[in-house]
Scaffold this motif. Sequence first.
Motif, short mmCIF file in Angstrom:
data_model
loop_
_atom_site.label_atom_id
_atom_site.label_comp_id
_atom_site.label_asym_id
_atom_site.label_seq_id
_atom_site.Cartn_x
_atom_site.Cartn_y
_atom_site.Cartn_z
N MET A 1 -5.12 -0.20 20.56
CA MET A 1 -5.82 -1.20 19.58
C MET A 1 -4.59 -0.62 18.72
O MET A 1 -4.77 0.94 18.52
N ALA A 2 -3.98 -1.19 17.38
CA ALA A 2 -3.40 -0.78 16.55
C ALA A 2 -4.43 -0.13 15.38
O ALA A 2 -5.27 -0.99 15.07
N THR A 3 -3.32 0.88 14.32
CA THR A 3 -4.41 1.71 13.17
C THR A 3 -3.67 1.49 12.63
O THR A 3 -2.25 1.03 12.52
N ILE A 4 -4.31 0.50 11.68
CA ILE A 4 -3.23 -0.22 10.25
C ILE A 4 -4.01 0.92 9.16
O ILE A 4 -5.20 1.66 8.59
N VAL A 5 -2.40 1.68 8.33
CA VAL A 5 -2.46 2.60 7.64
C VAL A 5 -3.02 1.40 6.25
O VAL A 5 -1.94 0.61 6.80
N ARG A 6 -3.70 2.34 5.35
CA ARG A 6 -4.01 1.37 4.23
C ARG A 6 -3.85 2.07 2.95
O ARG A 6 -4.43 3.60 3.06
N LEU A 7 -3.23 1.84 2.04
CA LEU A 7 -3.90 2.75 0.79
C LEU A 7 -5.29 3.37 0.37
O LEU A 7 -6.37 2.44 0.65
N PRO A 8 -5.09 4.96 0.31
CA PRO A 8 -6.93 5.39 -0.29
C PRO A 8 -6.65 4.75 -2.09
O PRO A 8 -5.74 4.32 -2.20
N LYS A 9 -8.39 5.13 -1.75
CA LYS A 9 -8.21 5.31 -3.64
C LYS A 9 -7.81 6.42 -4.13
O LYS A 9 -7.36 7.71 -3.96
N LEU A 10 -6.29 5.40 -5.90
CA LEU A 10 -5.13 7.01 -5.99
C LEU A 10 -5.24 7.46 -7.16
O LEU A 10 -5.04 8.01 -7.36
N GLY A 11 -6.47 6.15 -7.71
CA GLY A 11 -6.18 6.07 -9.53
C GLY A 11 -5.54 6.48 -9.71
O GLY A 11 -4.57 6.43 -11.43
N LEU A 12 -4.31 5.68 -9.77
CA LEU A 12 -3.25 5.10 -10.24
C LEU A 12 -3.31 3.65 -10.94
O LEU A 12 -4.08 3.77 -11.06
N SER A 13 -2.02 3.37 -11.48
CA SER A 13 -1.48 2.56 -12.11
C SER A 13 -2.07 0.77 -11.24
O SER A 13 -2.15 1.57 -9.81
N ASP A 14 -2.29 -0.48 -12.15
CA ASP A 14 -2.63 -1.61 -11.01
C ASP A 14 -1.01 -1.96 -9.87
O ASP A 14 -1.46 -2.47 -8.99
N ARG A 15 -0.13 -1.87 -10.53
CA ARG A 15 0.95 -1.87 -9.85
C ARG A 15 2.10 -0.61 -9.66
O ARG A 15 1.89 0.21 -10.45
N GLY A 16 2.67 -0.87 -8.88
CA GLY A 16 3.85 -0.03 -7.76
C GLY A 16 4.44 0.01 -6.70
O GLY A 16 4.67 -1.65 -6.12
N GLU A 17 5.42 0.54 -5.92
CA GLU A 17 6.23 0.38 -5.10
C GLU A 17 6.66 1.82 -4.27
O GLU A 17 6.00 2.84 -4.39
N ILE A 18 6.94 1.23 -3.39
CA ILE A 18 7.03 1.88 -1.81
C ILE A 18 8.79 2.18 -2.42
O ILE A 18 9.90 1.84 -2.15
N VAL A 19 8.71 3.85 -2.96
CA VAL A 19 9.66 4.16 -3.42
C VAL A 19 11.33 4.59 -2.02
O VAL A 19 12.18 5.12 -2.19
#
Length: 474
Positions: A1-19
């Motif tokens: 069964m696939a494992t989903i990689v999710r964003l952890p709690k980072l303490g960043l801003s509301d918006r961002g991008e995968i650069v």
Amino acid sequence: MATIVRLPKLGLSDRGEIVEWRVAPPDRVQSGDVIAILESDKSAVDIEATTGGVLLTTYVDEGEEIAIEPGRPIAAIGSEGETAPSLDETEDESSEQASEDDGESMQSQPEQVPSVDGDLRVTPKARVVAAEQGIEKLENIKPTGPEESITVSDVERFSAETEPTSIEGAGDSSPASAVKSTPKAKRFASDHSIGLENVTGTGPKGAVTEEDVQRHLEGGTAQTPPPAESGISTTSGDPAGDNAEYTVAEVRELSRVERTVANRLSRSAREKPHVRGNRTVNIEPVERVVGELASKNESSLSVNDLLFRAVVLTLEAHPEFNAVYEDDEYRLIEEKNVGYAVDSEHGLLVPVVKDAGSKSLNALAESRRAVVDRVLDGRHSPSDLQGGTFTVTNVGALGMDSAFSIINPPEVAILVIGRRKPSLFETDDGVETAMGVQLSLLIDHRVLDGGDAGAFLQTLAGYLEQPSTILHTE
């Protein structure tokens, strides 16, 4: 069964991008491998694989702006030949399972907001994103969140599937009002002062996409050319002024971090009445002490280490400088969280040495070097750049005698250290030449004045001219 990689709690801003995606399907990854770089207004952070296996798919495109929500799915890792789950299937999982990475629930209970039918549930961030994208009728969005609430993902999916809207309101008769464009294209064009009526659209039904605007920015004029009778002639780019002519050699877009720094410092320059006080100090006593310690193999302390410790001691004597001013409130802070500005590959960043006043000279030196190294190597966390109460910047390392630096908001002062150079000093025997550095203290004149600045520099100079006080004050 696939494992989903999710964003952890980072303490960043509301918006961002995968650069940057460091891997691509079907690359193999190990648990802990860095698979992507996420950049927000505050910082760039590494996203690691949470398990080993084959990268089956990614749910976020490189360069795509997203809401930074803990638990948001960004990729799937599984076995070779396994079918990756759809994005809808990943969001059907419970919020508790989606936040296993940081042990907290994915998001708080959705906020109840008024709507046409009176019982529409929308998460707070989803409501903000909808407003940003000009979506007024939230009841048209299919909810997939807990208790059938609308999430940010639901809003973004609805925006992508909905026919692009005009850039202006329906009642606007300007040429731009008839242009079909996506919300991202509208925001990007507004940020770069580009008239969408000049951009060729390649999206659905000829709509202008963000890529179309980017292409126009790189290869054409950024604004509507002025009429011929205006007398203004340009070869490329925006007019710089009357009768200006130039050719744009390169367009460099600021990163999200650089844009944030630019906006924060611009606001500080506008809002804070900056006043600067200068004082040149003899740095040779500090250099002699550092040399003596090194010759005895007693320490690896540097001149900067002693200078930084002297600043911390001076803040203890003048607590009004270890403060912040925001929301019309001047708050003196107990902890001395001193920032040390560095020029990194992401631009000017200010790593913060936390609770510097409680550290010994050696511990302070180690802490400063460690956090600076993390920033320069790109290994820092958002917390390394947060919570500062006073900032030191060494422009001498850049070959400058001094600089009119801008106070890092919401702090109330910044100390600028200039380069080492021969200077004249008054002594009991007359005037002598010695190596000195200019200290420039910039203050927020709303809460500090020239007298405060003079007293601060007097205390700091005293420590530097008698460095034994730095060594023996623990």
